[in-house]
Write a protein that holds these residues in place. Sequence first.
Motif, mmCIF file in Angstrom:
data_model
loop_
_atom_site.group_PDB
_atom_site.id
_atom_site.type_symbol
_atom_site.label_atom_id
_atom_site.label_comp_id
_atom_site.label_asym_id
_atom_site.label_seq_id
_atom_site.Cartn_x
_atom_site.Cartn_y
_atom_site.Cartn_z
ATOM 1 N N ASN A 238 0.822 -1.216 0.000
ATOM 2 C CA ASN A 238 0.000 0.000 0.000
ATOM 3 C C ASN A 238 0.852 1.260 0.000
ATOM 4 O O ASN A 238 0.517 2.251 -0.659
ATOM 5 N N GLU A 239 1.968 1.229 0.753
ATOM 6 C CA GLU A 239 2.846 2.411 0.800
ATOM 7 C C GLU A 239 3.403 2.737 -0.578
ATOM 8 O O GLU A 239 3.444 3.895 -0.992
ATOM 9 N N THR A 242 0.647 4.113 -2.907
ATOM 10 C CA THR A 242 0.285 5.528 -2.707
ATOM 11 C C THR A 242 1.370 6.464 -3.242
ATOM 12 O O THR A 242 1.095 7.623 -3.529
ATOM 13 N N ARG A 243 2.597 5.942 -3.405
ATOM 14 C CA ARG A 243 3.693 6.784 -3.890
ATOM 15 C C ARG A 243 3.712 6.901 -5.415
ATOM 16 O O ARG A 243 4.105 7.929 -5.961
#
Length: 274
Positions: A238-239, A242-243
């Motif tokens: 997820n990190e 989102t980037r």
Amino acid sequence: MPERGVLQNLPKNERPHNATLPVYNRGLLLHGSKRNEVLSLGQIEQYGLDSFADPDYISIYGMSPREWYACGIRLLGRTAVECTRDALGDRIGRDVASVAACMPSNRFVVIDPFSGSCNTLFWILRHLPDSEGIGFESDANVFELTHRNLATLGQRIEVVHGDYERLLERYSFPEDRGIVTVVAPPWGIALDEVQGLDLNRTTPPINEVIEQVVRRFSESKILFVIPAYEKVSASSLNEIGTRLDWTELRIYDINERGRNHGVLLGSQGWKPPR
């Protein structure tokens, strides 16, 4: 350690019944006494046999261990564990080419900040012909062997010794050149075969590498190629999601005894059409 003459007479999925032989597994080659040792052909085959029931498991540069060893190719213990073998490299290369075909570029440079054996670069460049390949390797021993191996094969991949963060500052490319970046820092403790792969625990964390590449080539269209495991930490996925502008995880079933690998593809500055 038995060499090919011994192993070739054994059934493919059996090791010699010799209690004095260590088990050639990830721990011994990556964290143990064989980490920085140049492996013999017999040791390469024993690792494949003990860990994957296949003495030909470490196939790289389009060749079986017997073939590449005869050519003069050599690997350290750590590289035998960390390298992308041919079956996986080919699948990654095909998927990279299929997504790169959607980029608003028809010429590419492929960068690998943690190049190791350069086998991932080798396969991506096979599927992106006429592209430039640049690999960075900070470990002097790995660099020397890889540089020698590629020269032996006549491969025109630029391999540079040193830290990618500093070295990237030397490079600039035309804005119409698509940049394909392989982000494959050592997994080390990031991989747990029960819990899976945590992309935040690689060395360095994958998001840090992405940030460095985006900062350096902020005006470029970038395709990120992140080797992955069949189980990946959802929070770390997820990190990264989102980037980047777009991501897609692809896991391959290529008979790795329940330990299948794959690739996380991601784009920055563009998105492939749905």
